[in-house]
Design a protein around this motif. Structure first.
Motif, PDB file in Angstrom:
ATOM      1  N   THR A 121       0.832  -1.194   0.000  1.00 13.72           N
ATOM      2  CA  THR A 121       0.000   0.000   0.000  1.00 13.72           C
ATOM      3  C   THR A 121       0.873   1.254   0.000  1.00 13.72           C
ATOM      4  OG1 THR A 121      -0.120  -0.017   2.412  1.00 13.72           O
ATOM      5  CG2 THR A 121      -1.877  -1.134   1.218  1.00 13.72           C
ATOM      6  N   GLY A 122       0.317   2.335  -0.507  1.00 18.40           N
ATOM      7  CA  GLY A 122       1.054   3.591  -0.540  1.00 18.40           C
ATOM      8  C   GLY A 122       0.117   4.779  -0.444  1.00 18.40           C
ATOM      9  N   GLU A 123       0.705   5.921  -0.161  1.00 17.70           N
ATOM     10  CA  GLU A 123      -0.063   7.163  -0.085  1.00 17.70           C
ATOM     11  C   GLU A 123       0.795   8.306  -0.610  1.00 17.70           C
ATOM     12  OE1 GLU A 123      -2.310  10.032   3.219  1.00 17.70           O
ATOM     13  OE2 GLU A 123      -1.709   7.986   3.743  1.00 17.70           O
ATOM     14  N   SER A 135       6.097  12.567  -3.819  1.00 13.15           N
ATOM     15  CA  SER A 135       6.659  11.504  -2.992  1.00 13.15           C
ATOM     16  C   SER A 135       5.547  10.548  -2.558  1.00 13.15           C
ATOM     17  CB  SER A 135       7.338  12.090  -1.754  1.00 13.15           C
ATOM     18  OG  SER A 135       8.445  12.886  -2.128  1.00 13.15           O
ATOM     19  N   VAL A 136       5.918   9.283  -2.395  1.00 20.48           N
ATOM     20  CA  VAL A 136       4.945   8.259  -2.018  1.00 20.48           C
ATOM     21  C   VAL A 136       5.448   7.528  -0.775  1.00 20.48           C
ATOM     22  CG1 VAL A 136       3.716   6.177  -2.742  1.00 20.48           C
ATOM     23  CG2 VAL A 136       4.253   7.954  -4.424  1.00 20.48           C
ATOM     24  N   ALA A 137       4.635   7.539   0.282  1.00 17.78           N
ATOM     25  CA  ALA A 137       4.936   6.761   1.485  1.00 17.78           C
ATOM     26  C   ALA A 137       4.405   5.343   1.276  1.00 17.78           C
ATOM     27  CB  ALA A 137       4.284   7.401   2.702  1.00 17.78           C
ATOM     28  N   VAL A 138       5.211   4.345   1.630  1.00 17.41           N
ATOM     29  CA  VAL A 138       4.894   2.957   1.293  1.00 17.41           C
ATOM     30  C   VAL A 138       4.927   2.077   2.535  1.00 17.41           C
ATOM     31  CG1 VAL A 138       5.559   0.985  -0.134  1.00 17.41           C
ATOM     32  CG2 VAL A 138       5.916   3.303  -0.983  1.00 17.41           C
ATOM     33  N   GLY A 139       4.029   1.101   2.581  1.00 16.65           N
ATOM     34  CA  GLY A 139       4.013   0.140   3.680  1.00 16.65           C
ATOM     35  C   GLY A 139       3.519  -1.215   3.201  1.00 16.65           C
TER      36      GLY A 139
END
Length: 231
Positions: A121-123, A135-139
């Motif tokens: 998943t990302g945001e 920029s993309v935060a990823v988990g």
């Protein structure tokens, strides 16, 4: 004659200065940084269009369970392995033996050579003016299955993930971020299992006694897909 030489020298110096300014204005990028990626709008059911033929899409519970059954046969007896939990003196040994036995059993399994794709998943977090990208935060994505929780684990993941959408999507993202609305994306990674540690068995740190299965993948391709594109 001297004036002519002086003019040529001045002209050459100007060109050199312009060239230096141009080079300094180009953002540096290391070999490990692929730069901004396109932002896709494909449905998760149409991801096969993004990957080469023969890629196995493990993005649903059913597909993941079928993959595990073909690779491992049957789920572990989690209750027996867990015992009385981390305070059980034999707990770690049972978990170690489970991993060792499964590693040996899957040797030579042709599925080890499959090219698989999985989801994290990302945001979208913010706009980076220097790279003209977001920029993309990823988990990691945790998928509940009849085998336990499944979390695919990339051997390496590209740091500083960024996307550069087209103008229509960029305008929509800008509006969403101004309204403090979350812009969710799916990170689809494709690659092959690591032969020496293709699947790791463990227990969830969040749910007591729940088994955790982690296929370890050498990532060869990364795609970023907008989950809820603007209509």
């Amino acid at each position: 004659m001297e004036k002519g030489v002086e003019f040529v020298n001045t002209l050459l110096a100007s060109f050199l200065l312009l060239g230096t300014v141009f080079l300094l204005s180009v953002p540096a990028r290391s070999d490990d940084d692929p730069g901004p990626r396109p932002l896709r709008t494909s449905s998760l059911l149409q991801l096969d269009q993004l990957f080469s033929s023969g890629t196995h899409l493990l993005v649903t519970q059913g597909a993941i369970e079928s993959f595990l059954a073909a690779m491992e046969g049957t789920p572990p007896d989690w209750a027996t392995v867990y015992g009385h939990g981390h305070h059980d003196p034999d707990h770690d040994d049972r978990l170690f033996n489970l991993n060792r036995e499964r590693d040996a059993a899957r040797e030579g399994n042709p599925i080890l050579t499959w090219r698989i794709a999985f989801v994290w998943t990302g945001e979208v977090s913010h706009f980076d003016a220097d790279t003209q990208s977001y920029s993309v935060a990823v988990g990691p994505e945790l998928t509940p299955t009849s085998w336990g929780l499944v979390r695919f684990k990339p051997e390496e993941f590209p740091s500083n993930l960024r996307v550069r959408p087209d103008k229509h999507l960029a305008d929509w993202i800008d509006g969403s971020l101004r309204r403090h609305e979350s812009v969710q994306v799916s990170i689809i990674m494709a690659g092959t299992l690591i032969p020496t540690e293709s699947i790791i068995y463990d227990f969830s740190h969040d749910a007591e006694g729940v088994g955790l299965i982690m296929p370890v993948v050498k990532v060869e391709q990364v795609e970023v897909v907008l989950v809820k594109p603007h209509a």
